[in-house]
Structure formats: C-alpha cells, structure tokens
Enzyme design. Structure first.
Site, PDB file in Angstrom:
ATOM      1  N   LYS A   1     -37.126 -37.580  43.571  1.00 12.50           N
ATOM      2  CA  LYS A   1     -37.432 -38.698  44.431  1.00 12.50           C
ATOM      3  C   LYS A   1     -37.181 -40.133  43.669  1.00 12.50           C
ATOM      4  O   LYS A   1     -36.722 -39.966  42.387  1.00 12.50           O
ATOM      5  CB  LYS A   1     -38.674 -38.674  44.904  1.00 12.50           C
TER       6      LYS A   1
HETATM    7  C1  LIG Z   1     -39.899 -34.477  49.315  1.00 12.81           C
HETATM    8  C2  LIG Z   1     -40.283 -34.848  50.658  1.00 12.81           C
HETATM    9  C3  LIG Z   1     -41.686 -34.448  51.064  1.00 12.81           C
HETATM   10  C4  LIG Z   1     -42.639 -33.382  50.180  1.00 12.81           C
HETATM   11  O1  LIG Z   1     -42.687 -33.907  48.795  1.00 12.81           O
HETATM   12  P1  LIG Z   1     -43.051 -32.767  47.494  1.00 12.81           P
HETATM   13  O2  LIG Z   1     -43.372 -33.539  46.631  1.00 12.81           O
HETATM   14  O3  LIG Z   1     -41.634 -32.437  47.192  1.00 12.81           O
HETATM   15  O4  LIG Z   1     -44.015 -31.958  48.154  1.00 12.81           O
HETATM   16  C5  LIG Z   1     -42.232 -34.681  52.174  1.00 12.81           C
HETATM   17  N1  LIG Z   1     -41.544 -35.344  53.064  1.00 12.81           N
HETATM   18  C6  LIG Z   1     -40.409 -35.920  52.957  1.00 12.81           C
HETATM   19  C7  LIG Z   1     -39.608 -36.743  53.700  1.00 12.81           C
HETATM   20  C8  LIG Z   1     -39.691 -35.618  51.521  1.00 12.81           C
HETATM   21  O5  LIG Z   1     -38.440 -35.844  51.221  1.00 12.81           O
END
Ligand SMILES: *Cc1c(COP(=O)(O)O)cnc(C)c1O
Length: 402
Positions: free
Chosen positions: A186
C-alpha cells in the site's frame, strides 16, 4: 504506490526504539517501554492527518473492515452493498461478521454507481461500502444522500487511496467510518497493519474494545480490566506501528512524487485519440497511486496489456481477467467455498452470483487498464515509459474512428 520502495533510516530508527526497550506489545508494560507508545503515537498522527476525532489501529486492512462492521453492529442476515470491482478483503470482512455481501455495478469512476446502490437497497441493508480503488474515489456526496435517506451507514474502504480527498476532506473521513490498510504494497506500509477512523465516539469505543478481546482499557492493570463486550484479537504490534509512524510522516512527499510521475504519463496519453480516462468525481483529488484509462473496446484493451508486457511496460493491470479484483474470477464466492458452513441467514440471503448480470460493470472494467505509479522512477524513466506506452497505444487504437 508502495511505501516499501522508500523504506530507510527513519523506519529503522523508529523500529530500533522498540527493539531497545523490548516492549513489542502496544498495551501495558509502562515501566519498561522508555516512554515509547508507537501505536498510540501513530493513532494521534492519523487523527491529525485525516482530520478526525478517532483512529484505531489494527492488524490489517481486512481487520479494519471487520472491526468497522462489528462496531456498526452489522451481523447475521444484514446486507452490505459493495462494488463488483474491489479486493476480496471487502467481502471477506462482510462474510466474517455473518452479513451478506450485495455486489452492485461500478460506473466510469470504477467505483460504486450510486444508481445501482439505490436499486439494491432492501429492508435488510445496513451499510453502503464504497471502495476507493486504485487511488481514486467513489462519488461520495450522492452516496451520503442515499445513506441519510435510508438510515444506512457509509463505510469507506480507503485502503488503496490514503492521502486522496473529496470535497476537501481526506478520504476515509467523509463517511461514518473509514478503513485503511498498511500492508506491504500500500501507499504507506507497516509491513502489516490497518486502521479504522471515525468521528463517532461510540463506534470508536467499540472498535477499541472489539479489537482487543473486549478490554475496556480502563485502569493500569490489564488483567483486571473490564470486558463489556465479546471481542477478538486484531491488535497491531509496536514493531509494525513503529514502521508506520515513520511512513505517515512521508505520506505527503510520496503523494507529491506520485502526482509528478502520474502527470507526465497522463499528459502524454491524453494526446492519443480514442484514449479516455477514469472519471474522478467533482471535488475529488486522487492519491495518484495508479493511472487508469479506457480503450475504445475490450478487444483493444486485451491487446494493449499483452503488447505492454511484450514491450517491457510492467506494473499495468487488466483487472477484467485478474484473479483477485473483479467479480468474474471470484469462483470461491460464487460457489460458496468456505471452510465452515454458513448460517441460514447467509445461505438464504446470498444472491446466486453465478447468475448475476453485471454487464454495466463489464462495459467499464473490460475496457480499463490501470498502471501503477512508482515512487522510485527517475524523470527519464517516467518519460521513456510514457513514450513507450503511447507508441503501443497509437498502434493499437484505430484512430481513424476517433
Ligand atoms: C489491501 C486492501 C484491503 C485489505 O488490506 P490488508 O491489510 O491486506 O488486509 C482491503 N480493501 C482494499 C481495497 C485493499 O486494497
């Protein structure tokens, strides 16, 4: 997009504070921790940057969505409306609290179509969950109007759009609840981590308790704390929070770099007849983590992604045939391949997604390509990449028609 690209001394310094004290847990051990409360400090930093009263850190973005749904008291048989284009975590979280994920079409914003949302509302609907995919946002004002009209909760999945804004408000802060992910890919990362933000004091109190086995966090003796509700363990560790504390300081620099690289590529592609761009809602500001554009036809989009890859244009995605992000490939959801048996409410409430008509979504997602914007590119790399992309597109799009 990813914060891991620029991991360095600041992150190391924060982590070393935690290693020096040896207190890896966010709660308790007051005497040993040399005054370091990394999770608490990161929550304060998030509250300030996101202009909200409360932030609750948790162990992942998926956990954040789960906690947000739980503290909004979403449970057995309740319906949550979410888009056909999202990461699987969105519906995993809904299923985990026993609620029913109701998928609806996306429009040219690649996020929830407000009209499709309105059409999907039933007396079981409790939450509307827009997902701000690939750095840009859903049209939140009409969604808020719909939620107010029907008494629903607006929960923003802002995991892919941290740092963007809508109507002057940071994404995640516009709805009743907002969620972020700090996983490794992210915009900013903790390694693993997530957060729920809200201005609602009751939601915050429940998020704080629910994410730590129901602890009320009153007093100095953890073992003697009250447990007003049943909870779960979605805690973040101090080590992860320490990384995030360094990264949040860098968020705005990351976005400035993304914007610069995005703008160079976009202005080159804008000159190509037949190429159009994802619609960003009025008063919306992206976080520029992806550049998403449309080809005139699905066939051209399929060809483009293939020729991009043959020409070394990496990090571009054709979600239409991707395993993770679009309903067409969610066989596990369509066929209900869960480990445990679903409750009767869930079995009876789930639409048969093998039979659904999402042709409106297909019209957009089938013609879309999204390219990741990296932080580490030099100006020369961005410019030559943009030229390469433009050359491929000029060859594929038969622009005699445009
Ligand atoms: C990455 C992501 C998640 C989940 O996050 P994690 O930290 O990987 O559990 C949820 N929604 C979206 C749109 C994402 O891109």
């Amino acid at each position: 997009m990813p914060g891991f690209e620029l991991f360095g001394d600041k992150e190391r310094e924060q982590v070393n504070d935690v290693l020096d004290s040896g207190v890896l847990m966010r709660y308790g051990f007051d005497g040993m921790r040399n005054g370091h409360w990394k999770a608490k400090e990161l929550e304060k930093a998030l509250e300030k940057r996101m202009q909200v009263n409360h932030a609750q850190l948790v162990s992942s973005g998926t956990a954040a969505l789960t906690v947000a749904l739980a503290c909004a008291k979403v449970g057995a048989g309740d319906e949550v409306i979410l888009p056909t284009f999202t990461f699987v975590a969105s519906f995993e979280a809904v299923l985990s609290v026993g609620a029913v994920p109701i998928l609806v079409d996306v429009d040219d914003t690649l996020t929830l179509d407000p009209l499709a949302v309105e059409n999907a509302i039933t007396d079981k609907t409790k939450v509307v969950m827009p997902v701000h995919m690939c750095g840009s946002m859903a049209d939140l004002a009409p969604l808020k109007v719909i939620c107010e009209k029907h008494g629903l909760i607006l929960l923003e999945d802002a995991c892919q759009a941290i740092g963007g804004s809508y109507d002057g408000k940071p994404l995640g802060s516009y709805g009743d609840l907002g969620c972020f992910s700090f996983d490794y890919v992210k915009t900013i990362t903790c390694g693993e981590g997530g957060a729920v933000i809200t201005n609602n004091q009751e939601f915050y109190k429940l998020a704080d308790q629910y994410s730590d086995h129901g602890h009320d966090h009153i007093g100095k003796d953890r073992g003697a704390e009250g447990h007003p509700i049943l909870g779960y363990n979605y805690r973040i560790s101090e080590l992860h929070a320490a990384v995030g504390l360094a990264q949040i300081e860098r968020l705005d620099d990351f976005i400035t770099t993304q914007k610069k690289n995005y703008s160079i590529i976009r202005s080159t592609l804008e000159k190509i007849p037949g190429i159009s761009f994802r619609r960003v809602p009025k008063n919306g500001v992206e976080n520029y983590s992806f550049l998403s554009f449309y080809l005139p036809t699905e066939e051209m989009a399929r060809k483009t992604i293939k020729v991009f890859s043959e020409n070394g244009v990496d990090a571009c995605f054709y979600w239409f045939i991707n395993n993770w992000h679009y309903y067409r490939k969610w066989e596990h959801l369509k066929d209900l391949n869960s480990l445990n048996s679903f409750s009767m409410e869930l079995r009876e409430g789930l639409p048969n997604y093998n039979m659904s008509d999402f042709s409106k979504s297909d019209q957009w997602v089938g013609r879309n390509i999204s390219c990741l914007i990296k932080l580490g590119w030099t100006d020369e790399e961005v410019t030559s990449r943009a030229e390469k992309m433009a050359n491929v597109l000029r060859n594929i799009v038969d622009f005699s028609n445009y």
